[in-house]
Design an enzyme around this catalytic site. Structure first.
Site, PDB file in Angstrom:
ATOM      1  N   HIS A  99     -19.162  14.941 -26.246  1.00  0.00           N
ATOM      2  CA  HIS A  99     -18.877  13.933 -27.267  1.00  0.00           C
ATOM      3  C   HIS A  99     -18.882  12.503 -26.734  1.00  0.00           C
ATOM      4  O   HIS A  99     -19.129  11.579 -27.482  1.00  0.00           O
ATOM      5  CB  HIS A  99     -17.547  14.236 -27.956  1.00  0.00           C
ATOM      6  CG  HIS A  99     -16.395  14.413 -27.013  1.00  0.00           C
ATOM      7  ND1 HIS A  99     -16.268  15.515 -26.213  1.00  0.00           N
ATOM      8  CD2 HIS A  99     -15.341  13.620 -26.736  1.00  0.00           C
ATOM      9  CE1 HIS A  99     -15.167  15.395 -25.491  1.00  0.00           C
ATOM     10  NE2 HIS A  99     -14.588  14.264 -25.783  1.00  0.00           N
TER      11      HIS A  99
ATOM     12  N   LYS B 156      -0.261   8.060 -23.203  1.00  0.00           N
ATOM     13  CA  LYS B 156       0.264   8.516 -24.498  1.00  0.00           C
ATOM     14  C   LYS B 156       1.744   8.128 -24.577  1.00  0.00           C
ATOM     15  O   LYS B 156       2.058   6.976 -24.820  1.00  0.00           O
ATOM     16  CB  LYS B 156       0.059  10.031 -24.667  1.00  0.00           C
ATOM     17  CG  LYS B 156      -1.286  10.546 -24.158  1.00  0.00           C
ATOM     18  CD  LYS B 156      -2.468  10.084 -24.998  1.00  0.00           C
ATOM     19  CE  LYS B 156      -3.818  10.364 -24.351  1.00  0.00           C
ATOM     20  NZ  LYS B 156      -4.101  11.691 -23.881  1.00  0.00           N
TER      21      LYS B 156
ATOM     22  N   PHE C 191      -6.717  20.731 -23.979  1.00  0.00           N
ATOM     23  CA  PHE C 191      -7.374  19.495 -24.405  1.00  0.00           C
ATOM     24  C   PHE C 191      -8.762  19.449 -23.762  1.00  0.00           C
ATOM     25  O   PHE C 191      -9.013  20.150 -22.782  1.00  0.00           O
ATOM     26  CB  PHE C 191      -6.513  18.298 -23.991  1.00  0.00           C
ATOM     27  CG  PHE C 191      -7.077  16.995 -24.473  1.00  0.00           C
ATOM     28  CD1 PHE C 191      -7.211  16.751 -25.829  1.00  0.00           C
ATOM     29  CD2 PHE C 191      -7.496  16.023 -23.577  1.00  0.00           C
ATOM     30  CE1 PHE C 191      -7.753  15.555 -26.277  1.00  0.00           C
ATOM     31  CE2 PHE C 191      -8.029  14.831 -24.024  1.00  0.00           C
ATOM     32  CZ  PHE C 191      -8.157  14.596 -25.376  1.00  0.00           C
ATOM     33  N   ASP C 192      -9.657  18.631 -24.294  1.00  0.00           N
ATOM     34  CA  ASP C 192     -11.050  18.669 -23.814  1.00  0.00           C
ATOM     35  C   ASP C 192     -11.191  18.389 -22.317  1.00  0.00           C
ATOM     36  O   ASP C 192     -11.965  19.050 -21.632  1.00  0.00           O
ATOM     37  CB  ASP C 192     -11.963  17.751 -24.641  1.00  0.00           C
ATOM     38  CG  ASP C 192     -11.532  16.291 -24.637  1.00  0.00           C
ATOM     39  OD1 ASP C 192     -10.412  15.995 -24.179  1.00  0.00           O
ATOM     40  OD2 ASP C 192     -12.303  15.443 -25.100  1.00  0.00           O
TER      41      ASP C 192
ATOM     42  N   ASP D  99       1.188  20.564 -20.184  1.00  0.00           N
ATOM     43  CA  ASP D  99       0.403  19.343 -20.400  1.00  0.00           C
ATOM     44  C   ASP D  99       1.277  18.464 -21.290  1.00  0.00           C
ATOM     45  O   ASP D  99       1.408  18.693 -22.491  1.00  0.00           O
ATOM     46  CB  ASP D  99      -0.938  19.664 -21.066  1.00  0.00           C
ATOM     47  CG  ASP D  99      -1.750  18.395 -21.351  1.00  0.00           C
ATOM     48  OD1 ASP D  99      -1.154  17.288 -21.351  1.00  0.00           O
ATOM     49  OD2 ASP D  99      -2.962  18.499 -21.597  1.00  0.00           O
TER      50      ASP D  99
ATOM     51  N   TYR E  43       0.831  -1.217   0.000  1.00  0.00           N
ATOM     52  CA  TYR E  43       0.000   0.000   0.000  1.00  0.00           C
ATOM     53  C   TYR E  43       0.859   1.257   0.000  1.00  0.00           C
ATOM     54  O   TYR E  43       0.583   2.212  -0.723  1.00  0.00           O
ATOM     55  CB  TYR E  43      -0.919  -0.007   1.235  1.00  0.00           C
ATOM     56  CG  TYR E  43      -1.982   1.068   1.166  1.00  0.00           C
ATOM     57  CD1 TYR E  43      -3.241   0.796   0.649  1.00  0.00           C
ATOM     58  CD2 TYR E  43      -1.712   2.369   1.610  1.00  0.00           C
ATOM     59  CE1 TYR E  43      -4.208   1.774   0.559  1.00  0.00           C
ATOM     60  CE2 TYR E  43      -2.685   3.361   1.521  1.00  0.00           C
ATOM     61  CZ  TYR E  43      -3.932   3.059   1.000  1.00  0.00           C
ATOM     62  OH  TYR E  43      -4.885   4.037   0.920  1.00  0.00           O
TER      63      TYR E  43
ATOM     64  N   ALA F  84       1.353  15.191 -22.235  1.00  0.00           N
ATOM     65  CA  ALA F  84       0.916  13.885 -22.750  1.00  0.00           C
ATOM     66  C   ALA F  84       1.836  13.362 -23.868  1.00  0.00           C
ATOM     67  O   ALA F  84       2.234  12.212 -23.869  1.00  0.00           O
ATOM     68  CB  ALA F  84      -0.523  13.966 -23.243  1.00  0.00           C
TER      69      ALA F  84
HETATM   70  C1  PLP Z   1      -5.242  12.373 -23.293  1.00  0.00           C
HETATM   71  C2  PLP Z   1      -4.923  13.762 -22.927  1.00  0.00           C
HETATM   72  C3  PLP Z   1      -5.288  14.293 -21.690  1.00  0.00           C
HETATM   73  C4  PLP Z   1      -6.129  13.532 -20.683  1.00  0.00           C
HETATM   74  O1  PLP Z   1      -5.558  12.355 -20.282  1.00  0.00           O
HETATM   75  P1  PLP Z   1      -6.397  11.045 -19.852  1.00  0.00           P
HETATM   76  O2  PLP Z   1      -5.345  10.083 -19.468  1.00  0.00           O
HETATM   77  O3  PLP Z   1      -7.206  10.634 -21.017  1.00  0.00           O
HETATM   78  O4  PLP Z   1      -7.258  11.431 -18.701  1.00  0.00           O
HETATM   79  C5  PLP Z   1      -4.890  15.582 -21.407  1.00  0.00           C
HETATM   80  N1  PLP Z   1      -4.207  16.311 -22.293  1.00  0.00           N
HETATM   81  C6  PLP Z   1      -3.852  15.837 -23.497  1.00  0.00           C
HETATM   82  C7  PLP Z   1      -3.066  16.685 -24.428  1.00  0.00           C
HETATM   83  C8  PLP Z   1      -4.205  14.554 -23.856  1.00  0.00           C
HETATM   84  O5  PLP Z   1      -3.885  14.097 -25.073  1.00  0.00           O
END
Ligand code: PLP
Length: 459
Positions: A451, A259, A125-126, A216, A73, A218
């Site tokens: 979406h 990603k 991002f969304d 961000d 844990y 990713a």
């Molecule tokens: C996928 C993504 C996110 C969100 O990540 P999740 O793991 O799907 O929650 C945030 N920003 C970007 C640029 C992304 O491509």
């Protein structure tokens, strides 16, 4: 001329069957899902290009690491292996695992965003957009104007407009901006990279106003690879060195590890500020779990620790970026317009240009997504008015995005050249009957992240 397809720098050790169900079955499946491809069964997909998020193939080293997962844990060995990798790759002082990127965004927004505050970025991002709005905040997209022209060949179309940023901060006031962001690569704008020069300029503006700067991250490895390919002075640097330099400009980052860390689940939140880290940690414990596992199993942390390095491998990156470029060049040859230059993780088809007779409020990119499934059992994702049109609380008007896109995201290390050829042929077939395709209207639409769960009716 078609870009040549790069030979994969791996061979296949395990297979997963896929099949194309008959045309009538595809039609019935579409109808049942309200013409929303998110609501369909993966089983009914022949080629699934919905997302590159968590859909990649893990390597033999990652599966071996999974077996070494320590499920203690607190303070598990898996956590410490991930900690070493995160410190080595990103260089921030503090980090916490989260179950996904959006969990990191939620925790950051919960702690820092108050109602009425603004968070600037190149393009959110969304999920980032929605997490800021869910706390009463306002996301602001300040990408360069070139990003809105799908044919402009600018090598770094993910760049933020630095003079817009400065004007924005002066207008809104520093006290109303809890932090600033930039997305690398810019997913919502076509997977376009941000240059090091721009990252430096953005960092300098944020820091001049004492605004914490979050990346961000990713697709940071793909962004670093583009910098190596396209930005003077970086040709001889390793992608890892470039990544290090990118993160040295920021005060923290959120990352979806699904990603560029090539795992099926996981995320990261990193910061340099100790006080902020303490506050984030308390929120993490409330929402995700104890700080040494953050909503993941120990084995997930181990897979991520290995994947972070595989995502930086330059043979892999050259194959990946080359594979995406190949699909785009096959489509362009067939007269199908895609965002130029081709981004990292996917091909963004300009659906608005294929269906000029369908207005944005009848969702041309959604129509193309449905047609592609109908034609070939292929799943892409709408990145247009379904995802991004929003009702502005200030003027009570609907605001539509500049482009209506269908994104074909390429899962990492998953599909081969013949799969991508099949996708290109299917789209060419749709193009030849484009005049007969009609738009859609909502049968149901939720307030946030529409979406994912909306349902449609054909017009
Ligand atoms: C996928 C993504 C996110 C969100 O990540 P999740 O793991 O799907 O929650 C945030 N920003 C970007 C640029 C992304 O491509």
């Amino acid at each position: 001329m078609t870009t040549t397809y790069p030979p994969e720098p791996f061979r296949i050790k395990m297979t997963e069957p896929i099949r194309l169900i008959p045309r009538e079955a595809r039609e019935a499946a579409l109808k049942e899902a309200g013409y929303n491809l998110f609501l369909m069964k993966a089983e009914d997909m022949f080629i699934d290009l919905l997302t590159d998020s968590g859909t990649g193939a893990m390597s033999q080293e990652q599966w071996a690491a999974i077996m070494r997962g320590d499920e203690s844990y607190a303070g598990a060995r898996s956590y410490h292996r991930l900690k070493n990798a995160v410190e080595d790759v990103f260089g921030f002082k503090y980090f916490m695992p989260t179950h996904q990127g959006r969990a990191a965004e939620n925790i950051l927004s919960a702690v820092l965003v108050k109602p009425g505050m603004y968070v600037p970025s190149n393009m959110h991002f969304d999920t980032t957009d929605a997490n800021i709005r869910a706390r009463g905040g306002r996301p602001a997209n300040l990408v360069i104007d070139e990003a809105n022209d799908p044919n402009n060949p600018h090598p770094f179309k993910g760049n933020m407009d630095v003079s817009k940023l400065r004007a924005f901060i002066e207008k809104i006031g520093v006290e109303n901006i809890p932090f600033g962001m930039i997305t690398v690569t810019n997913n919502a704008g076509g997977g376009q990279p941000v240059s090091m020069e721009n990252l430096k300029a953005v960092s300098a503006v944020y820091h001049e106003f004492r605004i914490p700067f979050f990346i961000d991250a990713a697709r940071y490895a793909e962004n670093a690879f583009f910098i190596k390919q396209r930005e003077a002075g970086y040709e001889k640097k390793s992608v890892k060195e470039i990544a290090h330099e990118m993160f040295s400009l920021a005060d923290g980052m959120t990352m979806s590890a699904k990603k560029d860390a090539i795992v099926n689940i996981g995320g990261l939140l990193c910061v340099n500020d100790e006080n902020l880290f303490q506050n984030l940690k308390n929120e993490l414990i409330l929402r995700e779990g104890f700080p040494t596992y953050g909503g993941l199993a120990g084995r997930d942390l181990d897979a991520m620790a290995v994947g972070l390095y595989e995502g930086l491998d330059e043979d892999y990156l050259s194959y990946r970026i080359g594979q995406t470029a190949y699909l785009a060049s096959r489509l362009n040859e067939a007269g199908i317009p895609t965002i130029q230059p081709t981004g990292g993780h996917g091909v963004y088809i300009n659906a608005g240009a294929i269906f000029p007779h369908i207005p944005n409020y009848e969702f041309p990119a959604q129509a193309l997504a449905v047609e592609l499934y109908r034609e070939g059992g292929i799943r892409g994702v709408e990145i247009g008015s379904v995802m991004f049109a929003c009702l502005d609380p200030e003027d009570n008007q609907w605001h539509y995005p500049a482009l209506e896109l269908l994104r074909l995201a390429i899962p990492r290390r998953t599909y081969t050249q013949s799969h991508l050829d099949y996708v290109a042929d299917s789209l060419a077939a749709i193009k030849s009957r484009a005049d007969n395709v009609r738009g859609y209207k909502y049968a149901y639409a939720p307030e946030f992240l529409r979406h994912f769960t909306a349902r449609f009716e054909p017009l």
